[in-house]
Design a protein around this motif. Sequence first.
Motif, PDB file in Angstrom:
ATOM      1  N   ASN A   1       0.842  -1.201   0.000  1.00  0.00           N
ATOM      2  CA  ASN A   1       0.000   0.000   0.000  1.00  0.00           C
ATOM      3  C   ASN A   1       0.874   1.247   0.000  1.00  0.00           C
ATOM      4  O   ASN A   1       1.949   1.269   0.608  1.00  0.00           O
ATOM      5  CB  ASN A   1      -0.902  -0.004   1.239  1.00  0.00           C
ATOM      6  N   THR A   2       0.393   2.310  -0.654  1.00  0.00           N
ATOM      7  CA  THR A   2       1.155   3.560  -0.685  1.00  0.00           C
ATOM      8  C   THR A   2       0.658   4.576   0.334  1.00  0.00           C
ATOM      9  O   THR A   2       1.314   5.599   0.551  1.00  0.00           O
ATOM     10  CB  THR A   2       1.082   4.208  -2.086  1.00  0.00           C
ATOM     11  N   GLY A   3      -0.486   4.300   0.967  1.00  0.00           N
ATOM     12  CA  GLY A   3      -0.971   5.202   1.996  1.00  0.00           C
ATOM     13  C   GLY A   3      -0.980   6.653   1.536  1.00  0.00           C
ATOM     14  O   GLY A   3      -1.328   6.965   0.397  1.00  0.00           O
ATOM     15  N   GLN A   4      -0.530   7.554   2.416  1.00  0.00           N
ATOM     16  CA  GLN A   4      -0.466   8.980   2.091  1.00  0.00           C
ATOM     17  C   GLN A   4       0.978   9.378   1.745  1.00  0.00           C
ATOM     18  O   GLN A   4       1.484  10.416   2.192  1.00  0.00           O
ATOM     19  CB  GLN A   4      -0.988   9.805   3.262  1.00  0.00           C
ATOM     20  N   TYR A   5       1.596   8.540   0.942  1.00  0.00           N
ATOM     21  CA  TYR A   5       3.012   8.738   0.600  1.00  0.00           C
ATOM     22  C   TYR A   5       3.282  10.126   0.018  1.00  0.00           C
ATOM     23  O   TYR A   5       4.262  10.793   0.397  1.00  0.00           O
ATOM     24  CB  TYR A   5       3.448   7.652  -0.393  1.00  0.00           C
ATOM     25  N   GLU A   6       2.434  10.582  -0.877  1.00  0.00           N
ATOM     26  CA  GLU A   6       2.670  11.889  -1.501  1.00  0.00           C
ATOM     27  C   GLU A   6       2.648  13.016  -0.477  1.00  0.00           C
ATOM     28  O   GLU A   6       3.453  13.959  -0.567  1.00  0.00           O
ATOM     29  CB  GLU A   6       1.620  12.138  -2.589  1.00  0.00           C
ATOM     30  N   HIS A   7       1.746  12.909   0.519  1.00  0.00           N
ATOM     31  CA  HIS A   7       1.719  13.926   1.567  1.00  0.00           C
ATOM     32  C   HIS A   7       2.996  13.889   2.393  1.00  0.00           C
ATOM     33  O   HIS A   7       3.516  14.935   2.808  1.00  0.00           O
ATOM     34  CB  HIS A   7       0.507  13.721   2.472  1.00  0.00           C
ATOM     35  N   VAL A   8       3.504  12.687   2.633  1.00  0.00           N
ATOM     36  CA  VAL A   8       4.745  12.555   3.400  1.00  0.00           C
ATOM     37  C   VAL A   8       5.914  13.149   2.619  1.00  0.00           C
ATOM     38  O   VAL A   8       6.786  13.817   3.201  1.00  0.00           O
ATOM     39  CB  VAL A   8       5.008  11.076   3.754  1.00  0.00           C
ATOM     40  N   VAL A   9       5.937  12.936   1.312  1.00  0.00           N
ATOM     41  CA  VAL A   9       6.986  13.533   0.468  1.00  0.00           C
ATOM     42  C   VAL A   9       6.980  15.045   0.609  1.00  0.00           C
ATOM     43  O   VAL A   9       8.026  15.681   0.837  1.00  0.00           O
ATOM     44  CB  VAL A   9       6.790  13.131  -1.010  1.00  0.00           C
TER      45      VAL A   9
END
Length: 389
Positions: free
Chosen positions: A140-148
């Motif tokens: 799962n990628t979860g909220q990866y973009e927000h973490v970036v």
Amino acid sequence: MDVISVNIPLFVPTYRVEECLAEIRECLEKGWTGQGFKTVQFEQCWKAYTGLPYAHFIHSATAGLSLALDVLKMSHHWKKGDEIITTPLTFVSTNHVIRYHGLKPVFADVDSYLCIDPADIERKITPRTKAVMFVGIGGNTGQYEHVVHLCRRHQLCLILDAAHMTGTRLHGVVPGQEADAVVYSFQAVKNLPTADGGMICFKEADHDAVVRKLTGLGMNKDVYTRTHIDGPYKWLYDVEHIGYKYHGNSIMAAIGLVQLKYVDQDNAYRKQVAAWYETELKSLVPHIQVVPLAPGCDSSRHLFIVSCADRDELILHLNEHHIFPGVHYRANTHYRMYRHAKGSCPVAEQYSDTILSLPLHLRITYEDVQYVIRQIRLFAEYKYEADWT
């Protein structure tokens, strides 16, 4: 009454045996089974597959995570006691490696995707925070973009623990270009198994150059390079770091080269198995709930995770009927090593008591899935006194 002649395990790795043996035979015939040869080929193929600029084959993902911190600590001059924000809902190696280097793991809670929650990351940033460890649990990628974006805003390094993410794509692209380091696992039951092994992928060329020395005991020329260059002093090398023997070998890489050819095809079948589960489990909500995939996530489907308030009883029931699910994972804050942080991540600790991973591998059949669902349904009818027909 259902009767089956075999067990249904959580994981069963599948190999294209004859193709793997052909690749391994080439190593044996050439007399080159260590670092180099197939490891070089595998690294090139991995870069082509992922689009990541650098890749170095190593003997495990745990070694890769440790190396990522080692290189970043060296290049950014982190000090003992500096903090890495991480998730408690992961295999313990993710957090052990932080402590290997005298750094402090600071746990942030998880979201509904079981991935680290950027809102809680932000709450836990201090002047000593140096990096965030993002784990793509189950693919799962979860909220990866927000973490970036959060890491960029706060000038923090980002390490992507992609142990479960071989084949995962986010909006059609392999995630990781944005991270300072990405680490994959090819351990025995992963989507691309090579018996063991991993790949570490840095964003910067100088980081890749350093890690190649660190994995070979700090030497500035590995044995393959020394063998394949000309000159009377090709045997001569220097030792520039206190390094480790963490590099991979050509036997494991030979298997990896074959497995990589089929990984997307294999993942497509894993997605089909997950779809069978999802279709059948809809009627058991709210007592049995599927952990969702994040928007835009085309998951590798390394795991199929559900949540049940009576998880332990359900596992016992399934075991009695020859079905062997797993738990991924117990919150690390329950372990003695990290118990000082217990209570700091209530969502993760709640999921820790309810989640289980249903059997998912290439040898599971539609009939197997129906049998698993039937046993879950029988448990639910007994436990919750409801008619699910």
